[in-house]
Design an enzyme around this catalytic site. Structure first.
Site, PDB file in Angstrom:
ATOM      1  N   VAL A 253       0.622  -1.274   0.067  1.00 10.72           N
ATOM      2  CA  VAL A 253      -0.062   0.043  -0.031  1.00 10.72           C
ATOM      3  C   VAL A 253       0.682   1.266   0.103  1.00 10.72           C
ATOM      4  O   VAL A 253       0.772   2.152  -0.698  1.00 10.72           O
ATOM      5  CB  VAL A 253      -0.912   0.042   1.213  1.00 10.72           C
TER       6      VAL A 253
ATOM      7  N   ARG B 280      -8.698  -5.006  18.660  1.00 13.22           N
ATOM      8  CA  ARG B 280     -10.268  -5.302  18.406  1.00 13.22           C
ATOM      9  C   ARG B 280     -10.989  -3.728  19.305  1.00 13.22           C
ATOM     10  O   ARG B 280     -10.221  -3.812  20.504  1.00 13.22           O
ATOM     11  CB  ARG B 280     -10.826  -6.569  19.039  1.00 13.22           C
TER      12      ARG B 280
ATOM     13  N   GLY C  63     -10.022  -8.756   8.857  1.00 19.67           N
ATOM     14  CA  GLY C  63     -11.019 -10.036   8.580  1.00 19.67           C
ATOM     15  C   GLY C  63     -12.422  -9.179   8.674  1.00 19.67           C
ATOM     16  O   GLY C  63     -12.597  -8.031   8.510  1.00 19.67           O
ATOM     17  N   ASP C  64     -13.436 -10.228   8.976  1.00 21.84           N
ATOM     18  CA  ASP C  64     -14.717  -9.727   9.046  1.00 21.84           C
ATOM     19  C   ASP C  64     -15.231  -8.640  10.036  1.00 21.84           C
ATOM     20  O   ASP C  64     -15.635  -7.582   9.274  1.00 21.84           O
ATOM     21  CB  ASP C  64     -15.296 -10.884   9.652  1.00 21.84           C
TER      22      ASP C  64
ATOM     23  N   SER D 137     -13.138  -5.991  10.802  1.00 23.66           N
ATOM     24  CA  SER D 137     -12.809  -4.788  10.057  1.00 23.66           C
ATOM     25  C   SER D 137     -13.199  -4.369   8.850  1.00 23.66           C
ATOM     26  O   SER D 137     -13.432  -3.171   8.777  1.00 23.66           O
ATOM     27  CB  SER D 137     -10.937  -5.302   9.697  1.00 23.66           C
TER      28      SER D 137
ATOM     29  N   THR E  97      -6.513 -12.365   7.272  1.00 27.31           N
ATOM     30  CA  THR E  97      -6.847 -13.296   8.339  1.00 27.31           C
ATOM     31  C   THR E  97      -6.509 -14.763   7.893  1.00 27.31           C
ATOM     32  O   THR E  97      -6.580 -14.956   7.033  1.00 27.31           O
ATOM     33  CB  THR E  97      -8.467 -13.250   8.568  1.00 27.31           C
TER      34      THR E  97
ATOM     35  N   ASP F  14      -8.158 -17.017   8.655  1.00 31.89           N
ATOM     36  CA  ASP F  14      -9.342 -18.140   8.840  1.00 31.89           C
ATOM     37  C   ASP F  14     -10.063 -18.367   7.340  1.00 31.89           C
ATOM     38  O   ASP F  14     -10.861 -19.249   7.166  1.00 31.89           O
ATOM     39  CB  ASP F  14     -10.497 -17.226   9.531  1.00 31.89           C
TER      40      ASP F  14
ATOM     41  N   ARG G  84       2.153 -36.426  14.487  1.00 28.75           N
ATOM     42  CA  ARG G  84       2.123 -37.682  13.973  1.00 28.75           C
ATOM     43  C   ARG G  84       3.446 -38.802  14.220  1.00 28.75           C
ATOM     44  O   ARG G  84       3.236 -39.936  14.506  1.00 28.75           O
ATOM     45  CB  ARG G  84       2.048 -37.829  12.335  1.00 28.75           C
TER      46      ARG G  84
ATOM     47  N   ARG H 294     -12.049 -19.752  13.602  1.00 25.83           N
ATOM     48  CA  ARG H 294     -13.435 -19.315  14.010  1.00 25.83           C
ATOM     49  C   ARG H 294     -14.702 -19.920  13.707  1.00 25.83           C
ATOM     50  O   ARG H 294     -14.737 -21.183  14.099  1.00 25.83           O
ATOM     51  CB  ARG H 294     -13.740 -17.853  13.614  1.00 25.83           C
TER      52      ARG H 294
ATOM     53  N   HIS I 236      -2.408 -19.906  19.261  1.00 29.45           N
ATOM     54  CA  HIS I 236      -2.104 -18.554  18.526  1.00 29.45           C
ATOM     55  C   HIS I 236      -0.452 -18.879  17.642  1.00 29.45           C
ATOM     56  O   HIS I 236      -0.269 -17.996  16.958  1.00 29.45           O
ATOM     57  CB  HIS I 236      -1.746 -17.410  19.460  1.00 29.45           C
TER      58      HIS I 236
ATOM     59  N   ARG J 206      -0.819 -18.179  14.111  1.00 29.23           N
ATOM     60  CA  ARG J 206      -0.846 -16.756  13.762  1.00 29.23           C
ATOM     61  C   ARG J 206       0.340 -16.100  13.435  1.00 29.23           C
ATOM     62  O   ARG J 206       0.330 -15.023  12.678  1.00 29.23           O
ATOM     63  CB  ARG J 206      -1.866 -15.817  14.609  1.00 29.23           C
TER      64      ARG J 206
HETATM   65  O1  F6P Z   1      -9.794 -14.511  13.212  1.00 35.20           O
HETATM   66  C1  F6P Z   1      -8.415 -14.932  13.414  1.00 35.20           C
HETATM   67  C2  F6P Z   1      -8.442 -15.639  14.771  1.00 35.20           C
HETATM   68  O2  F6P Z   1      -7.043 -16.332  15.096  1.00 35.20           O
HETATM   69  C3  F6P Z   1      -9.384 -16.767  14.912  1.00 35.20           C
HETATM   70  O3  F6P Z   1      -9.089 -18.304  14.230  1.00 35.20           O
HETATM   71  C4  F6P Z   1      -9.776 -17.055  16.400  1.00 35.20           C
HETATM   72  O4  F6P Z   1     -11.005 -17.787  16.610  1.00 35.20           O
HETATM   73  C5  F6P Z   1      -9.412 -15.729  16.801  1.00 35.20           C
HETATM   74  O5  F6P Z   1      -8.829 -15.006  15.993  1.00 35.20           O
HETATM   75  C6  F6P Z   1      -8.972 -15.645  18.063  1.00 35.20           C
HETATM   76  O6  F6P Z   1      -8.937 -14.190  18.447  1.00 35.20           O
HETATM   77  P1  F6P Z   1      -8.051 -13.875  19.779  1.00 35.20           P
HETATM   78  O7  F6P Z   1      -6.614 -13.624  19.185  1.00 35.20           O
HETATM   79  O8  F6P Z   1      -8.716 -12.285  19.899  1.00 35.20           O
HETATM   80  O9  F6P Z   1      -8.043 -14.611  21.136  1.00 35.20           O
END
Ligand code: F6P
Length: 319
Positions: free
Chosen positions: A23, A72, A102-103, A105, A125, A127, A154, A171, A249, A252
């Site tokens: 961007v 958030r 994601g959703d 946002s 995201t 997800d 495994r 999610r 996490h 992520r």
């Molecule tokens: O939307 C991404 C995500 O990692 C989901 O897979 C999960 O349910 C959620 O965020 C967890 O959120 P937080 O990090 O706020 O606990």
């Protein structure tokens, strides 16, 4: 437009940095200024905004997380919060906004656009649950992280002849579980898009044990139930012993895959092109390998669909 803003919001996803870089550089390449908004919508309301130059986004394409930080924000869900955000944008001379997330946002970007501030959503995201795009930024990296974990689990499952339940994120969507389960050779995959048949699962496991199978991997999407709950059900129903692993996490984080870096670069750049045309209320996506833009509202009118043929295939291949 002379100046645009960029923010990341919601759960972070690997590749968000690559999108921010795209961007910033695309906008500067075309003669615009760019402001980075830190800590998502909360930072926007608080005026946590700084101009970004080409060098500020150097050395981030390979990094997980987001250099702009994420949050958030409840206040932004109110019209008062949204109006405060618009005042901040105007005060900083920002005329258009790119929201990477994601959703939730996307809902924010749509609200700003409806109040007359042109905003564009870029899907970031793990997800993979945004309707209108085949893939979201971060999905591929998270998928590969999960596969690596399944492979490791495994090894110990085989050595100890144990069955494991692995809980993955997503999610309400089952994409991560489905793709990772298929790629990791899981014996069973439970996703929210397919009603869970616990008796059927018990039968499958028992048939496997009768055939001499000594271990199995069950992948459960967090949107179905927790791995702990499933373990209790299997124990109570059929005295089946399992070990539980909740990946959490770890899914992520990490350096984005090549696919996520390329996707982020393409989608981030496209968002700037849309703002250059003075358009807002738009979502960016990829469909059949083509970068597309579409009405942000479409991302809410349609439901995300999991690729159910993959579910059938996973069952056929895990006999
Ligand atoms: O939307 C991404 C995500 O990692 C989901 O897979 C999960 O349910 C959620 O965020 C967890 O959120 P937080 O990090 O706020 O606990």
């Amino acid at each position: 437009m002379k100046k645009i803003g960029v923010l990341t919001s919601g759960g972070d996803a690997p590749g968000m940095n690559a999108a921010v870089r795209a961007v910033v550089r695309k906008a500067i390449f075309h003669g615009m200024e760019v402001a980075g908004i830190y800590h998502g919508y909360q930072g926007l309301i608080n005026g946590n905004i700084e101009n970004l130059d080409v060098g500020d986004v150097g050395d981030i394409i390979q990094r997980g997380g987001t250099m702009l930080h994420s949050a958030r924000c409840l206040e932004f869900k109110t019209e008062e919060g949204q109006r405060k955000a618009i005042s901040q944008l105007k005060e900083h001379g920002i005329e258009g906004l790119v929201v990477i997330g994601g959703d939730g946002s996307y809902r924010g970007a749509l609200a700003l656009s409806k109040l007359g501030f042109p905003s564009v959503g870029v899907p970031g995201t793990i997800d993979n649950d945004i309707p209108g795009t085949d893939y979201t930024i971060g999905f591929d990296t998270a998928l590969n992280t999960i596969i690596e974990s399944i492979d490791k689990i495994r090894d110990t499952a085989t050595s100890h002849e144990r069955s494991f339940i692995i809980e993955v994120m997503g999610r309400d969507a089952g994409d991560l579980a489905l793709w990772a389960g298929l790629a990791g050779g899981a014996e069973t995959i439970l996703i929210p898009e397919v009603p869970s048949d616990i008796d059927g699962l018990v039968r499958r496991l028992e048939q496997g044990y009768e055939r001499g199978k000594k271990h199995s991997i069950i992948i459960v999407a967090e949107g179905v139930m927790s791995a702990g709950e499933l373990a209790t059900l299997l124990k109570e129903k059929a005295d089946i012993e399992t070990r539980v692993s909740v990946l959490g996490h770890i899914q992520r984080g990490g350096s984005p895959t090549g696919r996520d870096r390329v996707l982020a670069s393409q989608l981030g750049a496209k968002a700037v092109e849309v703002l250059m045309e003075d358009r807002g209320g738009v979502a960016i996506g990829i469909r059949n390998h083509q970068v597309v833009d579409y009405e942000l509202s479409e991302a809410f009118n349609k439901a995300h669909k999991a690729e159910l043929s993959m579910y059938t295939l996973s069952q056929e291949l895990s006999i």
